[in-house]
Design a protein around this motif. Structure first.
Motif, mmCIF file in Angstrom:
data_model
loop_
_atom_site.group_PDB
_atom_site.id
_atom_site.type_symbol
_atom_site.label_atom_id
_atom_site.label_comp_id
_atom_site.label_asym_id
_atom_site.label_seq_id
_atom_site.Cartn_x
_atom_site.Cartn_y
_atom_site.Cartn_z
ATOM 1 N N GLN A 323 0.908 -1.167 -0.158
ATOM 2 C CA GLN A 323 0.157 0.142 0.000
ATOM 3 C C GLN A 323 0.865 1.279 0.283
ATOM 4 O OE1 GLN A 323 -3.426 -0.019 2.641
ATOM 5 N NE2 GLN A 323 -2.746 2.119 3.299
ATOM 6 N N ILE A 324 0.457 2.341 -0.854
ATOM 7 C CA ILE A 324 1.452 3.537 -0.932
ATOM 8 C C ILE A 324 1.362 4.298 0.415
ATOM 9 C CG2 ILE A 324 -0.606 4.926 -1.629
ATOM 10 C CD1 ILE A 324 1.399 6.190 -3.588
ATOM 11 N N ILE A 325 2.538 4.871 0.804
ATOM 12 C CA ILE A 325 2.599 5.532 1.970
ATOM 13 C C ILE A 325 2.252 7.246 1.439
ATOM 14 C CG2 ILE A 325 4.106 6.387 3.789
ATOM 15 C CD1 ILE A 325 5.344 3.540 3.324
ATOM 16 N N LEU A 746 -6.554 3.889 -0.625
ATOM 17 C CA LEU A 746 -5.482 3.766 -1.049
ATOM 18 C C LEU A 746 -4.840 3.054 -2.039
ATOM 19 C CD1 LEU A 746 -3.511 5.007 2.030
ATOM 20 C CD2 LEU A 746 -4.027 6.280 0.426
ATOM 21 N N CYS A 747 -4.080 3.376 -3.005
ATOM 22 C CA CYS A 747 -3.761 2.353 -4.068
ATOM 23 C C CYS A 747 -2.380 1.760 -3.731
ATOM 24 C CB CYS A 747 -3.392 3.076 -5.483
ATOM 25 S SG CYS A 747 -4.812 3.617 -6.134
ATOM 26 N N LYS A 748 -1.966 0.701 -4.393
ATOM 27 C CA LYS A 748 -0.736 0.114 -4.153
ATOM 28 C C LYS A 748 0.276 0.741 -5.034
ATOM 29 C CE LYS A 748 -2.738 -4.227 -3.093
ATOM 30 N NZ LYS A 748 -3.149 -5.621 -3.365
ATOM 31 N N THR A 749 1.543 0.387 -4.626
ATOM 32 C CA THR A 749 2.771 1.324 -5.360
ATOM 33 C C THR A 749 2.661 1.041 -6.928
ATOM 34 O OG1 THR A 749 4.217 -0.589 -4.805
ATOM 35 C CG2 THR A 749 4.167 1.460 -3.292
ATOM 36 N N ASP A 750 2.126 -0.111 -7.568
ATOM 37 C CA ASP A 750 2.300 -0.051 -8.974
ATOM 38 C C ASP A 750 0.992 0.009 -9.564
ATOM 39 O OD1 ASP A 750 1.138 -2.460 -7.642
ATOM 40 O OD2 ASP A 750 1.958 -3.672 -9.054
#
Length: 1579
Positions: A323-325, A746-750
């Motif tokens: 998960q994106i920070i 929240l999106c994931k990093t990819d």
């Protein structure tokens, strides 16, 4: 642009103004290139007579190898800033192409590779057929608009082009690419454009035609060439494409007859000309190509069709990162001397640095016009603030209070006035709302601007004197009320109208707080315009953040090419610049248009440190830089690219750097940034250190992007997208990426998501719209579990992107450009870029392409609309369109639904010249786009249709049938009319067994009783017949027949009469003579060619021995005109009955039995079959008796008949019924209504008629013709309250809409709504239902159309989706039994099923009258048995589908009433996708699709659904109908239309009963005899 040897600045001012005006005209397409050069040369010649060698034509722009020499290198930008009002006022309008997009980096190779792949598949799309006269563009010299954005002809990445041209060169040489070239040349090319020469290299958009040729072109453009036959496509020799003039084939000497020579038989044995069938064959071949995705299995619920839901593809990429920070920007530093508010900064510089320059504005030639110093800016703003607060209104009632909203209406070319107005408002503490200058009452989007002004409560507008003069006025000089705007007061802010503040007045400058400072407008995806409110503290913080991020220093110089009313142009060029005492040089659009290099020259001259541009400006400068050898850009420390977030900006930046690096431009100064109206600046790249490596690019897979994940593209470089970063986020901000739809997770990093920002420097709300505000400005992101990640609210930016390595921000698109198709995301700009990479783009203007999606059948469908150049030929356009389809299909893996080209300059523009997408979409959906070319591909992209129904094999047998059908229907569907009863009086039986005896009996017992009254158009009785008169006339005819006819008993005699009493007398004359009468409609004297062959056919089929007729008709039968269509030498004996001698026949014939034939009834069915049925004396008398009982007819009654008397129930009522029942019939020939519409209705009123019979055509005539005249009829005393029953005689489903509108219209004349009803008869039984006097009112039910297609009847509520209203066809006649039967198994059905109506009745016809005596058909249609149930009853098959419903109403005997509902003819039904469709249902939908569809008809050909629509509007609307017809049939019937044919009104053949002859139409279409306006073949 510097002209060779002409220094524009040296010219007198008025000449410069006129030149600028010319430039504007050229850019807006008001003048052609040729006309432009001519006028320009004239102007210049008048000022420079002493320069004989000056070449006054436009310089030829030298293009780099990949460029095509484009005719108008001057980019589109708004007009000059001169003192002339009108110019000022148009100035800001026609800005460049949609500026966010330019050359793509989805490399040209990608498109070429894609097209090469298609070459192997040998795609051949049938080209639409167009009538030559359609869509004639206005004469050539008025319609060659410039290429507004020719500048974008190439934005660098030439790779795309070079490779593409190579591949296409091969592709087009391969002979299989198109079936053969002739298919394209077959298009009967529409407009005068086809007369242009094709092959020569074009230096100007319009080739220089020889005078004679251009004259011919004009003639062709304005005349409709009658009978021009499209070239034959079967020949495979491609036409020569030299520079010959493309004459219509008729002119080339091909006669109509010749083209008919190549006839071939289709599978159905219908001879068709090769042209249509070749096209359809092509279409079928195209459709056989596999679709994507393959249809997966799914369950089909019996009653409910489910939309195909594609199963998730296991190979779909899914995000796998953590998960994106949230990303934090650098802290916002605190600088000691930062002002407490922006106005305070202005006050400080106005006092301490009064001489310091604040703003320099340029004139149209790019020379400085005036410079506003900080002192002047301060004093003028102060004056304005004082005037606004104290001089409008009175002391006690000022017009403006602090906090009020005020519109700012200034053109881009006058930035000084705008600055003063903006700062004046800030100082007065009123809230400025800058908007565009409205140009006309109907401006694209003016209604939305009205919505903005309304939601912000604006009632006052500030503007300049020049601008005010240019606004459109009413005749008495007031400014017009713009569409959708609130009422406005206009205040002029020129200095001379401002008042100097009094000594003691000081503006109130509080420390920045959360009150709104200004409102910036923003258009949403749907087109609504909302105002984003920016508070005073946000405005100040944003300026501080920009100052820190861009490292602005006091006293720097900045060149601004952007619009200073909004966005970056306002934030950097008006607000931050004042905070830092920067000198801003504004380069308006108008200047850029005249001189694309002007901004580069300004940077060079002023040694500017910062420049603020868009990709377009980079591009234009690059195109024009050849003229400038000595520019030096080394002073720039930051080149801010405002639309750098756009995926296609990469190549612009690279190309610009490529050209200008040698002029001192440093690679690290290019700074793309990302902005949004809600969050203001989101991220900006900071200038790099000298020599530091440039940031890396991301090369992403398009496939991954469409699923919302980031995958580096490795395998297929064709579908890659290269994006550059937009730097880091702003100081003091916090950023997350959340899912664009649903809760803000929240999106994931990819994963690609929407960027959301938390910052003190963003917008605070949509002013006046609290609901929408919450969803945008107060978003709290949640984690995977759905729990909020904190308290602080974020603002949605509308940008889609991700965070790359080193916290760099990458943007891949905007939410508003997002198209969601079958669960995948596509970006509108990406599709545009792919389309523009398809060479050659000479068919369309690069900057004028709109891409949007429309929802049709539960999914989004992509539509592309582009403006076509006037000189593009049909073939070129069609070829370009076909290749765009293929390229988008290969690269984006998505099918286009519709691709439309519209004439130049017809798409609605936004104020800055881009295309107004929402309005374009609305025009598309409302049918107001008027395309000149269209390609629909529903077969390719509609992949969610339900699976075709597989019919279950049925084994006949009582058990299986009972299980199968009688569970659902609780009872067998059958109904019976009341008993005929026994006739008590033996006398009557004898008299009435034969009608001939009934007439003799009446003539004896009641000789003076009037049976018939015939009316003429004036309503006068022209002829009456008493019982005795009729008997005597019949006798005279009998005597003549026996004398001159040399007839045998039982011979057939044709009666050829106009509707009237002669016809009736002749009929009884035949009965008296013992011959069989055959009534035939006489031929139409004005249209013998069409009507006489039918007469001849009936005469031949019935083997008539003699023809009885009138003298005028006899002359017609023997005339020269008749000889042209039939052989007149072989008529049987013709006897005219006009002046017969008074003779009585020796005896009157009496048939030995009642089973003998009485007459033959011939009629042409809607499928075009001529059938004659035999009516026996017994059938005739029971039928008359049945009608007498049902309608309670006695000799004291009067009825009025307005029908054609030649066949079916119409004939029975006209000729037989009165003689049987003795009532008086008032006969109104329907033809008389054409000259006197109110005739029928006024007769009903005058004679106080209770029962009347008419046809649908009569009812339609009255509804359409008298609808508006009910008041006039009322004053004439027409009163219809006497009418108890008005029955429409028909053999079809009741036309509910027509009967209802008739009832509603004439309700005012006293017509009871219960009076109107319908009858039903068929060939096997002329009268099955007839609404009588005793039965209950006809009931109406609503059935579910989806079930009906499965032959099920499911009743639904009124107004339910997909519901179809059906009206009962009248009460079943006495003595008639009806049962509903499965036409395939012949078993009886339950009452919840649709089946064939079978009838058992003593008045059924006794069989077909045929030459060959087809006994099998006789037995099948007239004497057939059920497969089980009641094996002994003999039934006749009507050939109509229907159902029976038991209603709550009671019939005469007190039982519950069974109602019969007729749905349609079995022969006419269309079997498509395993379901049963009724043409009338599809036609009803089609006719609703657009206001200009007068009538429509559908039929199928080789499983393709063909829709023919009659166009009642102008021919330019023809192509608007194609998408609307396709949409409505897909939406409402789940069918894809294969061919749409647009024809003139009156082309669809209609028979005398007002029924459409669809099979005739089909034959004419296949034989290419319709002369259609347009034929579209849907892919």
């Amino acid at each position: 642009m510097a002209d060779r040897g002409v220094d524009l600045s040296a010219l007198p001012k008025e000449v410069r103004d006129q030149l600028a005006e010319l430039d504007l005209e050229l850019s807006e397409g008001d003048i052609t290139q040729k006309g432009y050069e001519k006028k320009r040369a004239k102007l210049l010649a008048s000022c420079i007579p002493h320069l004989p060698n000056v070449d006054l034509s436009l310089p030829d722009v030298q293009l780099s190898p990949g460029h095509s020499a484009d005719p108008s290198p001057s980019p589109e930008a708004p007009g000059p800033s001169t003192s002339s009002a009108s110019r000022h006022h148009r100035a800001h309008r026609s800005g460049g192409a949609r500026d966010e997009r330019y050359r793509s980096d989805i490399h040209t190779e990608a498109v070429q590779a894609a097209l090469a792949k298609h070459k192997e598949e040998k795609m051949a799309l049938p080209m639409p057929t167009k009538r030559r006269s359609a869509f004639v563009q206005s004469p050539l010299d008025t319609c060659t608009p410039p290429d507004t954005s020719s500048a974008s002809e190439d934005e660098g990445s030439l790779r795309r082009k070079a490779a593409l041209s190579a591949v296409l060169a091969q592709t087009l040489q391969s002979p299989d690419y198109w079936i053969n070239r002739s298919v394209q040349s077959s298009s009967t090319s529409s407009s005068a454009s086809s007369t242009l020469s094709h092959g020569e290299p074009k230096t100007h958009p319009q080739p220089q035609l020889q005078p004679a040729v251009s004259l011919l072109a004009d003639v062709l453009a304005h005349t409709r060439i009658e009978n021009s036959v499209p070239p034959d496509v079967t020949s495979s020799t491609p036409e020569e494409r030299g520079s010959r003039v493309d004459l219509p084939p008729a002119v080339r000497g091909m006669s109509r007859g010749q083209s008919r020579s190549s006839m071939l038989d289709t599978a159905d044995g219908v001879p068709v000309s090769s042209r249509v069938s070749t096209k359809i064959q092509q279409l079928l071949n195209t459709l056989k190509r596999p679709k994507r995705p393959p249809l997966s299995e799914f369950f089909l619920d019996d009653s409910e069709e489910i939309v195909e839901v594609p199963r998730p593809d296991p190979n779909t990429p899914k995000p796998e990162g953590r998960q994106i920070i949230p990303v934090k920007g650098e802290p916002l530093g605190v600088v000691s001397n930062w002002p407490p508010a922006l106005q305070a900064a202005l006050a400080r510089w106005g006092a301490t640095q009064a001489k310091s320059p604040a703003l320099t504005a340029l004139d149209i030639t790019g020379k400085p016009l005036y410079t506003l110093t900080y002192g002047k800016l301060w004093s003028r703003s102060l004056k304005l603030a004082y005037t606004l607060l104290n001089k409008l209104g009175t002391k006690t009632e000022p017009v403006l209070q602090p906090g009020d909203r005020v519109a700012l209406v200034y053109p881009n070319s006058d930035p000084g006035m705008f600055w003063v107005a903006f700062y004046g408002c800030l100082l007065a503490e009123v809230i400025p709302v800058p908007i565009e200058v409205p140009l006309s009452r109907q401006d694209a989007g003016s209604q939305q601007i009205g919505f903005l002004l309304g939601s912000c409560g604006v009632s006052l507008a500030l503007t300049s004197e020049v601008c005010l003069k240019g606004l459109p006025k009413t005749p008495n000089g007031e400014i017009i009320q713009f569409k959708g705007w609130p009422r406005m007061k206009w205040v002029v802010t020129d200095t001379k109208y401002l008042t100097k503040p009094s000594k003691d007045w000081q503006p109130h400058i509080p420390t920045a707080n959360t009150d709104t400072a200004y409102i910036e407008y923003k258009a949403s995806k749907e087109g609504t315009v909302m105002g984003v409110a920016v508070s005073k503290i946000s405005m100040l913080t944003h300026c501080q953040a920009l100052t820190q991020a861009c490292n602005y220093c006091e006293g720097e110089t900045l060149v601004n090419v952007l619009d200073c009313k909004k966005d970056m142009g306002l934030w950097h060029g008006v607000l931050t610049s004042v905070m830092n005492r920067i000198h801003t040089i504004t380069v308006p659009y108008a200047v850029m248009k005249a001189c694309p290099m002007s901004w580069v020259q300004r940077v060079h001259i002023h040694k500017a440190r910062v420049a603020l541009v868009k990709c377009r400006d980079l591009h234009w400068a690059m195109m024009a830089h050849k003229d400038q050898k000595d520019t030096n850009l080394s002073s720039i420390r930051m080149l801010i690219v405002a639309d750098g977030a756009n995926p296609w900006s990469v190549s612009s930046c690279d190309a610009f750097l490529n050209v200008f690096q040698s002029h001192g431009l440093k690679p690290e100064v290019i700074c793309p940034c990302a902005t949004s109206p809600e969050a203001l600046t989101v991220a900006i790249r900071r200038p790099g250190a000298r020599g530091a490596p440039l940031p890396a690019r991301a090369i992403l897979s398009m496939g991954g992007l469409s699923h919302g994940v980031i995958r580096v593209n490795t395998e297929d470089k064709n579908s890659a997208l290269t994006v550059q970063d937009v730097g880091h986020i702003m100081p003091g901000a916090l950023m997350c990426i959340v899912k664009p739809d649903g809760p803000p997770q929240l999106c994931k990093t990819d994963e690609i998501g929407e960027i959301v920002i938390n910052s003190r420097a963003g917008g605070t709300m949509y002013y006046g719209l609290p609901g929408v505000t919450k969803n945008t400005f107060e978003v709290i992101p949640v984690n995977q579990a759905g729990a909020p990640i904190g308290e602080i609210p974020f603002t949605r930016t509308g940008l889609l992107g991700f965070v790359g390595p080193g916290s760099l921000v990458f943007v891949v698109g905007k939410i508003e450009g997002l198209l969601m198709v079958s669960g995948r995301r596509h970006n509108a700009d990406d599709l545009v870029a792919t389309a523009l990479a398809v060479e050659p783009v000479k068919t369309v203007y690069r900057g004028r392409i709109a891409v949007f999606s429309v929802t049709v059948f539960y999914d989004e469908r992509i539509v592309i609309v582009a403006e076509q150049r006037p000189d593009a030929s049909e073939e070129d356009s069609f070829q370009w369109m076909s290749r765009v389809l293929q390229a988008i299909d290969s690269i984006h893996q998505v099918g286009l639904y519709c691709l439309a080209l519209v004439p130049a300059n017809t798409l609605p523009k936004t104020p800055l010249g881009g295309i107004h997408i929402c309005e374009t979409k609305q025009n598309f959906l409302e049918g107001n786009l008027h395309p000149c070319n269209i390609l629909m591909c529903p077969h390719t992209c509609v992949t969610n249709l339900p699976k075709p129904r597989q019919k279950q094999p049925v084994d006949v047998g009582p058990a299986s049938m009972l299980v199968g059908n009688l569970v659902a229907g609780k009872r067998i569907a059958q109904a019976t009319g009341r008993e005929l009863g026994v006739v008590e009086d033996q006398d009557l039986i004898r008299k009435h067994q034969f009608l001939s005896e009934a007439l003799q009996w009446r003539a004896q017992t009641d000789p003076d009783h009037i049976l018939y009254v015939l009316l003429n158009a004036k309503g006068a009785a022209v002829c009456t017949a008493t019982c005795a008169q009729l008997h005597k006339r019949a006798e005279k005819i009998t005597a003549t027949l026996l004398e001159r006819g040399s007839l045998n008993t039982g011979d057939n005699v044709v009666l050829l009469y106009p509707p009237g009493i002669d016809l009736i007398a002749a009929f009884y004359g035949c009965l008296y003579a013992g011959v069989i009468p055959v009534t035939v409609r006489p031929p139409h004297p004005q249209n013998l060619a069409a009507t006489l062959p039918t007469v001849r056919m009936i005469i031949d089929v019935s083997k008539a021995a003699c023809i009885l007729t009138t003298q005028p008709l006899m002359r017609i039968l023997r005339s020269r005109e008749a000889a042209a269509s039939v052989n007149v030498k072989t008529w049987p004996t013709i006897i005219d009955t006009d002046d017969l001698p008074r003779k009585r026949p020796p005896h009157i014939y009496k048939p030995p039995t009642a089973e003998m034939l009485a007459y033959l009834d011939f009629s042409v069915s809607t499928t075009g079959m001529l059938t004659g049925v035999k009516m026996s004396h017994a059938a005739v008398s029971t039928l008359c008796r049945s009608i007498k009982l049902q309608c309670e007819l006695y000799s004291s009654r009067q009825i009025a008949i307005c029908l054609d008397p030649y066949c079916g129930l119409g004939f029975v009522l006209w000729c037989l019924s009165s003689v049987y029942s003795g009532h008086q019939s008032i006969l109104i020939p329907p033809l008389e209504l054409e000259s006197s519409l109110p005739l029928w209705l006024s007769t009903l009123s005058q004679y106080k008629i209770r029962d009347t019979f008419c046809s649908y055509s009569v009812m339609e005539l009255c509804t359409k013709g008298l609808g508006t005249q009910t008041e006039m009829l009322k004053t004439r005393g027409v009163n219809l309250s006497c009418v108890r029953s008005c029955v429409v005689i028909a053999e079809e489903r009741p036309r509910l809409a027509l009967t209802q509108s008739f009832s509603k219209l004439f309700k005012d004349l006293g017509l009871s709504p219960r009076a109107v009803s319908t009858a039903f008869g068929s060939r096997v039984n002329l009268a099955i239902c007839l609404q009588g006097t005793a039965g209950p009112d006809p009931s109406t039910v609503y059935v579910d159309m989806k079930s009906l297609r499965h032959d099920r009847v499911r009743l639904v509520e009124r107004g339910a989706p997909q519901s179809l209203p059906l009206m009962e066809s009248g009460t079943i006649l006495p003595g008639v039994r009806v049962i509903i039967v499965n036409p395939e198994t012949r078993g009886p059905l339950g009452d919840s099923h649709l089946g064939e109506i079978w009838v058992n009745s003593p008045h059924s016809a006794s069989g077909y009258y045929t030459i060959y005596g087809e006994e099998s058909l006789q037995a099948d249609h007239f004497n057939t048995r059920l497969s089980f149930g009641e094996p002994h009853t003999l039934w006749a098959r009507t050939g109509y589908l229907g159902f029976i419903k038991r209603t709550e109403l009671l019939d005469a005997s007190g039982d519950r009433h069974d109602a019969l509902f007729v749905v349609g003819s079995l022969d006419e039904t269309l079997e498509l996708r395993g379901l049963r469709y009724h043409p009338i249902d599809i036609e009803t939908s089609v006719s609703r699709a657009h206001r200009s569809i007068a009538e429509s008809a559908v039929f199928t050909w080789t499983n393709l659904l063909v829709v023919v629509a009659e166009l009642s509007g102008s021919e330019q609307e023809a192509l608007d109908l194609v998408p609307l017809v396709t949409n409505v049939v897909l939406e409402e019937h789940h069918l894809i239309v294969g061919v749409v044919v647009i024809v003139d009104p009156g082309v669809i053949p209609i028979n005398s009963r007002g029924e459409k002859q669809r099979m005739h139409l089909r034959d004419s279409f296949l034989a290419d005899q319709l002369d259609p306006i347009y034929v579209a073949y849907n892919m």
